[in-house]
Design a protein around this motif. Sequence first.
Motif, PDB file in Angstrom:
ATOM      1  N   GLY A 122      -0.320  -7.802  -3.631  1.00  0.00           N
ATOM      2  CA  GLY A 122      -1.454  -7.043  -4.750  1.00  0.00           C
ATOM      3  C   GLY A 122      -1.943  -6.981  -3.323  1.00  0.00           C
ATOM      4  O   GLY A 122      -1.749  -7.419  -1.876  1.00  0.00           O
ATOM      5  N   LEU A 123      -3.629  -6.654  -4.008  1.00  0.00           N
ATOM      6  CA  LEU A 123      -4.758  -6.946  -2.806  1.00  0.00           C
ATOM      7  C   LEU A 123      -5.546  -8.035  -2.748  1.00  0.00           C
ATOM      8  O   LEU A 123      -5.665  -8.968  -4.018  1.00  0.00           O
ATOM      9  CB  LEU A 123      -5.696  -5.475  -3.246  1.00  0.00           C
ATOM     10  CG  LEU A 123      -5.072  -3.919  -3.103  1.00  0.00           C
ATOM     11  CD1 LEU A 123      -6.403  -3.370  -3.525  1.00  0.00           C
ATOM     12  CD2 LEU A 123      -4.513  -3.840  -1.750  1.00  0.00           C
ATOM     13  N   THR A 124      -6.323  -8.471  -1.577  1.00  0.00           N
ATOM     14  CA  THR A 124      -7.620  -9.694  -1.888  1.00  0.00           C
ATOM     15  C   THR A 124      -8.685  -9.276  -1.316  1.00  0.00           C
ATOM     16  O   THR A 124      -8.217  -8.752  -0.432  1.00  0.00           O
ATOM     17  CB  THR A 124      -7.041 -10.866  -1.747  1.00  0.00           C
ATOM     18  OG1 THR A 124      -7.410 -11.859  -2.197  1.00  0.00           O
ATOM     19  CG2 THR A 124      -6.739 -11.188   0.266  1.00  0.00           C
TER      20      THR A 124
ATOM     21  N   ALA B 175      -0.168 -14.169  -1.588  1.00  0.00           N
ATOM     22  CA  ALA B 175       0.088 -13.393  -1.681  1.00  0.00           C
ATOM     23  C   ALA B 175      -0.152 -11.732  -1.363  1.00  0.00           C
ATOM     24  O   ALA B 175       0.846 -10.305  -1.552  1.00  0.00           O
ATOM     25  CB  ALA B 175      -0.567 -13.381  -3.595  1.00  0.00           C
ATOM     26  N   ALA B 176      -1.252 -11.813  -0.726  1.00  0.00           N
ATOM     27  CA  ALA B 176      -1.039 -10.421  -0.080  1.00  0.00           C
ATOM     28  C   ALA B 176      -0.126  -9.829   0.829  1.00  0.00           C
ATOM     29  O   ALA B 176       0.148  -9.198   1.053  1.00  0.00           O
ATOM     30  CB  ALA B 176      -2.407  -9.951   0.185  1.00  0.00           C
TER      31      ALA B 176
ATOM     32  N   LEU C 270      -1.395  -7.359   7.562  1.00  0.00           N
ATOM     33  CA  LEU C 270      -2.194  -6.818   6.407  1.00  0.00           C
ATOM     34  C   LEU C 270      -3.264  -6.035   7.178  1.00  0.00           C
ATOM     35  O   LEU C 270      -3.002  -5.481   8.335  1.00  0.00           O
ATOM     36  CB  LEU C 270      -2.658  -7.810   5.914  1.00  0.00           C
ATOM     37  CG  LEU C 270      -2.633  -8.879   5.187  1.00  0.00           C
ATOM     38  CD1 LEU C 270      -3.546 -10.569   4.906  1.00  0.00           C
ATOM     39  CD2 LEU C 270      -2.443  -8.708   4.028  1.00  0.00           C
ATOM     40  N   GLN C 271      -4.057  -5.068   6.271  1.00  0.00           N
ATOM     41  CA  GLN C 271      -4.304  -3.445   6.524  1.00  0.00           C
ATOM     42  C   GLN C 271      -5.720  -3.727   5.699  1.00  0.00           C
ATOM     43  O   GLN C 271      -5.734  -4.349   4.566  1.00  0.00           O
ATOM     44  CB  GLN C 271      -3.783  -2.847   5.765  1.00  0.00           C
ATOM     45  CG  GLN C 271      -4.038  -1.097   6.851  1.00  0.00           C
ATOM     46  CD  GLN C 271      -3.466  -0.033   5.874  1.00  0.00           C
ATOM     47  OE1 GLN C 271      -1.721  -0.012   6.446  1.00  0.00           O
ATOM     48  NE2 GLN C 271      -3.675   0.964   5.606  1.00  0.00           N
TER      49      GLN C 271
ATOM     50  N   LEU D  32       0.910  -0.824   0.282  1.00  0.00           N
ATOM     51  CA  LEU D  32      -0.038  -0.217   0.114  1.00  0.00           C
ATOM     52  C   LEU D  32       0.974   1.223   0.245  1.00  0.00           C
ATOM     53  O   LEU D  32      -0.191   1.944  -0.625  1.00  0.00           O
ATOM     54  CB  LEU D  32      -0.657   0.518   1.182  1.00  0.00           C
ATOM     55  CG  LEU D  32      -1.901  -1.214   1.238  1.00  0.00           C
ATOM     56  CD1 LEU D  32      -2.671  -1.007   2.604  1.00  0.00           C
ATOM     57  CD2 LEU D  32      -2.949  -1.120   0.215  1.00  0.00           C
ATOM     58  N   ALA D  33       2.197   1.306   0.906  1.00  0.00           N
ATOM     59  CA  ALA D  33       2.649   2.301   0.163  1.00  0.00           C
ATOM     60  C   ALA D  33       3.344   2.621  -0.317  1.00  0.00           C
ATOM     61  O   ALA D  33       3.564   3.506  -1.244  1.00  0.00           O
ATOM     62  CB  ALA D  33       4.453   2.425   1.884  1.00  0.00           C
TER      63      ALA D  33
END
Length: 296
Positions: free
Chosen positions: A232-234, A226-227, A250-251, A172-173
């Motif tokens: 990436g995102l899931t 993977a996240a 995770l966030q 995310l950063a």
Amino acid sequence: MDRWQAMRIVAKVAETESFAEAARLLHMSPPAVTRAVAALEEVIGARLFVRTTRSVKLTEAGARYVADCRRILADIAEAEAAAAGSYGMPSGTLAVTASVLFGHIHVLPIVTDYLDAYPSMAARTLFVDRPVNIVEEGIDVAIRIGHLSDSGLTAVRVGAVRRVVCGAPGYLAQAGVPMRPADLKDHRIAVSTGAWASPEWRFGRDERVTVHPALESNTNEAGITAALAGWGLTRVLHYQIGPALREGRLQIVLAEYEEEPLPIHVLYPEGRHAPAKVRTFVDLAVSRLRATKLLN
């Protein structure tokens, strides 16, 4: 014809998909089993099985009839147990189903504690990410996540769980935090191709987004992995990433756009007439699941 015995025979043939194996288990001769099924088909006026040299399969009419046979035979067994004074004592094998991760994380500990409390009991679990037909697959209790159809089963709500979009802080950063669902088009997405998967992600506020995943897998665990790796995102259910959230690995993003939480129910057939093994397990499962703090 002994109709009760004929039902037992038909149910056993359906279970084993073999006249010879059913005969062996029922301590009968194969010709006797074949004659009993043929006589019952003649009385009913419908064919129950499709027979080939290699297999025995139920017809559509046969599947409906066998489901009714199993219910009737269970009622008879329950009546006999009640008359013998054993209605209140769990016995036999308990079959429980749930989705894979929920089953491993939340249901299996309940099952093992139940077996500790009732040492004479045995249990069979079916943890799969697909709808399970309780009657056809011989299941006693199901724990379901999501809105229920009108199935005629007894359902006890035990909580609810959020569906969330998440990613690793490092990802995310680097890629930026999506501020609204439409921003997902600018992110790499990992998805599960399970039974309830859909390319259209629905959110609150009537927002809908069609995602184009860069990574598809048949398990939720792969998307979570993977996240966690910062790929990436899931999108998963909140309980599936509880430890990773608490540890900051995770966030959650887009929390303000989440749908209403999905209900969680314990389902079982027969209602108040359920056998002791079902009633005692349901009581334990309902109590434990309602007390689980991850169901929020």
